[in-house]
Design a protein around this motif. Structure first.
Motif, mmCIF file in Angstrom:
data_model
loop_
_atom_site.group_PDB
_atom_site.id
_atom_site.type_symbol
_atom_site.label_atom_id
_atom_site.label_comp_id
_atom_site.label_asym_id
_atom_site.label_seq_id
_atom_site.Cartn_x
_atom_site.Cartn_y
_atom_site.Cartn_z
ATOM 1 N N GLY A 84 -24.529 25.784 -16.778
ATOM 2 C CA GLY A 84 -23.447 24.840 -17.007
ATOM 3 C C GLY A 84 -23.930 23.410 -17.143
ATOM 4 N N ASP A 117 -21.132 30.088 -10.961
ATOM 5 C CA ASP A 117 -20.828 28.718 -11.356
ATOM 6 C C ASP A 117 -20.105 28.007 -10.220
ATOM 7 O OD1 ASP A 117 -21.875 29.075 -13.957
ATOM 8 O OD2 ASP A 117 -19.985 29.962 -14.628
ATOM 9 N N CYS A 154 -20.673 28.063 -23.370
ATOM 10 C CA CYS A 154 -20.457 26.679 -22.951
ATOM 11 C C CYS A 154 -20.456 25.770 -24.170
ATOM 12 C CB CYS A 154 -21.550 26.241 -21.978
ATOM 13 S SG CYS A 154 -21.354 26.945 -20.336
#
Length: 285
Positions: A84, A117, A154
């Motif tokens: 991320g 995450d 992403c």
């Protein structure tokens, strides 16, 4: 990259003026107090904007970056976890301001297969503070925000904003409510009833051993996240054991960067216990 200027949208002017007049009328002040709320920047995974208050008498500007992922999408905490993009904000040096602080509301752990995450699957506002070098004057300010929005993949999301702020009397009501709501979601600092009471590297610095004091009435094991060197996060506590309001656990450190010397470093720790969350740092001598 999309450049967005509030002043370039004249159709917003009557609404902005009405909002400022309303704020002045509600607060009973003679001067109109007008903050800035930029238009939304939009991409495939969501949208974001900046809300900023007028400069305070000491030159402080309070604001927030509002991020709204679309349903099914997420955005990230300051340490995103296994993958991320952490949020980033940059303000133009020409504006004569310094970003002195940015806060992060309590995140959640989001498991996606083998990936873990840390972030938000709902709208979130990151409160920030700026310090103006020459306060008492109108401020033309450029800002760039860069975040990650993820679903199956992403997507980096970057946008530029422009703000015009001036020191005035009064408090813009709507913007103040947004900032106060954002501040209410931040973790609390350590206190007498919620703190880290002991920590040490053990087993040849392969394990971080922690002792916590938890709020009364905490029965479920707390969620603990420790942030070490950039990109290195400890999720997994083992050997958890509770004794009254005390809780002990060990966290395997994993593989640190080659040549990393922990002496003199500070690691962050976030503890979520029930409906409370506490954040502090661990200093290693």
């Amino acid at each position: 990259m999309t450049t967005i200027s509030l002043r370039s949208l004249p159709t917003r002017a009557p609404l902005a003026l009405a909002a400022c007049i309303t704020a002045g009328a509600v607060l009973g002040v003679a001067n109109i107090s007008c903050a800035e709320t930029t238009p939304w920047a939009i991409n495939e995974g969501g949208r974001m904007r900046i809300v900023a208050m007028p400069p305070e008498p000491d030159g402080t500007v309070r604001g927030a970056l509002q991020i709204e992922p679309k349903p099914g999408w997420i955005t990230y905490w300051k340490e995103p976890g296994d993958a991320g993009i952490p949020p980033q904000m940059v303000f133009s040096k020409a504006g004569g301001v310094t970003l002195s602080h940015i806060g992060y509301p309590v995140p959640k752990r989001i498991d996606n297969g083998k990936l873990r995450d840390i972030g938000y699957d709902h709208p979130v506002a990151l409160p920030f503070e700026l310090q103006v070098e020459q306060f008492g004057k109108p401020l033309n300010l450029g800002a760039s925000a860069f975040v990650g929005l993820c679903r199956n993949i992403c997507i980096p999301f970057q946008a530029e904003f422009s703000l015009k702020l001036a020191p005035v009397n009064g408090t813009p009501v709507e913007e103040a409510m947004i900032l106060n709501a954002a501040a209410s979601k931040l973790p609390e600092p350590p206190s007498d009833d919620f703190a880290v009471t002991h920590y040490a590297m053990t087993h040849g610095r392969e394990v971080l051993s922690l002792k916590l004091k938890l709020p009364l009435g905490t029965f479920a094991p707390p969620q603990v996240i420790v942030t070490g060197p950039q990109g290195h996060v400890l999720f997994d506590g083992v050997n958890g054991r509770q004794d009254g309001d005390g809780y002990s656990l060990d966290m395997p450190v994993g593989k640190l960067p080659k040549g990393y010397d922990i002496k003199g470093k500070r690691w962050g720790i976030l503890v979520v216990a029930g409906n409370r969350a506490m954040e502090t740092s661990l200093a290693f001598e």
